[in-house]
Design an enzyme around this catalytic site. Structure first.
Site, mmCIF file in Angstrom:
data_model
loop_
_atom_site.group_PDB
_atom_site.id
_atom_site.type_symbol
_atom_site.label_atom_id
_atom_site.label_comp_id
_atom_site.label_asym_id
_atom_site.label_seq_id
_atom_site.Cartn_x
_atom_site.Cartn_y
_atom_site.Cartn_z
ATOM 1 N N HIS A 27 0.847 -1.194 0.000
ATOM 2 C CA HIS A 27 0.000 0.000 0.000
ATOM 3 C C HIS A 27 0.884 1.247 0.000
ATOM 4 O O HIS A 27 2.096 1.167 0.219
ATOM 5 C CB HIS A 27 -0.951 0.002 1.207
ATOM 6 C CG HIS A 27 -0.284 0.087 2.537
ATOM 7 N ND1 HIS A 27 -0.146 -0.982 3.402
ATOM 8 C CD2 HIS A 27 0.314 1.129 3.159
ATOM 9 C CE1 HIS A 27 0.494 -0.598 4.481
ATOM 10 N NE2 HIS A 27 0.796 0.683 4.364
HETATM 11 P P1 TYD Z 1 -2.260 -4.233 7.652
HETATM 12 O O1 TYD Z 1 -2.600 -2.846 7.186
HETATM 13 O O2 TYD Z 1 -2.786 -5.373 6.854
HETATM 14 O O3 TYD Z 1 -0.686 -4.369 7.793
HETATM 15 P P2 TYD Z 1 0.407 -4.212 6.636
HETATM 16 O O4 TYD Z 1 -0.203 -3.346 5.572
HETATM 17 O O5 TYD Z 1 1.548 -3.524 7.288
HETATM 18 O O6 TYD Z 1 0.782 -5.541 6.150
HETATM 19 O O7 TYD Z 1 -2.740 -4.357 9.165
HETATM 20 C C1 TYD Z 1 -3.048 -5.578 9.771
HETATM 21 C C2 TYD Z 1 -4.215 -5.375 10.736
HETATM 22 O O8 TYD Z 1 -3.848 -4.503 11.808
HETATM 23 C C3 TYD Z 1 -5.417 -4.757 10.060
HETATM 24 O O9 TYD Z 1 -6.568 -5.420 10.587
HETATM 25 C C4 TYD Z 1 -5.407 -3.327 10.518
HETATM 26 C C5 TYD Z 1 -4.737 -3.409 11.866
HETATM 27 N N1 TYD Z 1 -3.962 -2.212 12.221
HETATM 28 C C6 TYD Z 1 -4.370 -1.424 13.265
HETATM 29 O O10 TYD Z 1 -5.398 -1.681 13.917
HETATM 30 N N2 TYD Z 1 -3.617 -0.347 13.609
HETATM 31 C C7 TYD Z 1 -2.489 -0.019 12.950
HETATM 32 O O11 TYD Z 1 -1.818 0.967 13.306
HETATM 33 C C8 TYD Z 1 -2.080 -0.839 11.835
HETATM 34 C C9 TYD Z 1 -0.836 -0.524 11.052
HETATM 35 C C10 TYD Z 1 -2.850 -1.923 11.511
#
Ligand code: TYD
Length: 136
Positions: A49
């Protein structure tokens, strides 16, 4: 593409190492959120992303991983292997984290609290946004 990697100052002595990170002194933004990834399953790619306005610094405080940065024009892979290296990621930058070692702990310092509306999770949408001034 200019890659900004901070080399943090370890306060080492005979007992070991300690790194302190202060907003505006060591980190170029107000730190509103800290999160970290661990127990990442082998072969997994995370991130995939960009952010509209969020700035981040990534520190692999244990183990190692790689980060692909893509500004829509150029791509670079940056290995993170040392707990004193911090990779700065500006807004409008596609990122993918991969090749996590089993023991990797990836710490992220972020300039904003979590806001799903700041995410661009579709690569085509990201590509069009950053290349909107270029007619192909
Ligand atoms: P995700 O965005 O999929 O992580 P990445 O893009 O880094 O691989 O996030 C995983 C899960 O954690 C998703 O359900 C959203 C949650 N999350 C939060 O609640 N707070 C945060 O600050 C972040 C980064 C993710």
């Amino acid at each position: 593409m200019q890659v900004i990697k901070y080399m943090f100052q370890p306060h080492g002595d005979e007992r070991g190492q300690l790194i302190a990170l202060e907003e505006f002194n060591d980190i170029p933004f107000r730190i509103k959120r800290i999160y970290y990834m661990y127990d990442t399953v082998e072969g997994v790619r995370r991130g995939l992303h960009a952010h509209k306005s969020l700035e981040q610094i990534l520190v692999c405080i244990n183990g190692s991983c790689k980060v692909l940065l893509d500004n829509g024009k150029e791509k670079k892979v940056i290995p993170l292997e040392k707990p004193y290296e911090g990779l700065y990621i500006a807004n409008d930058m596609w990122r993918e984290m991969f090749d996590f070692s089993n023991d990797a702990v990836l710490l992220v310092l972020a300039s904003e609290v979590y806001d799903e509306s700041d995410y661009i999770r579709n690569y085509d949408e990201f590509f069009k946004m950053v290349n909107k001034d270029i007619t192909i």
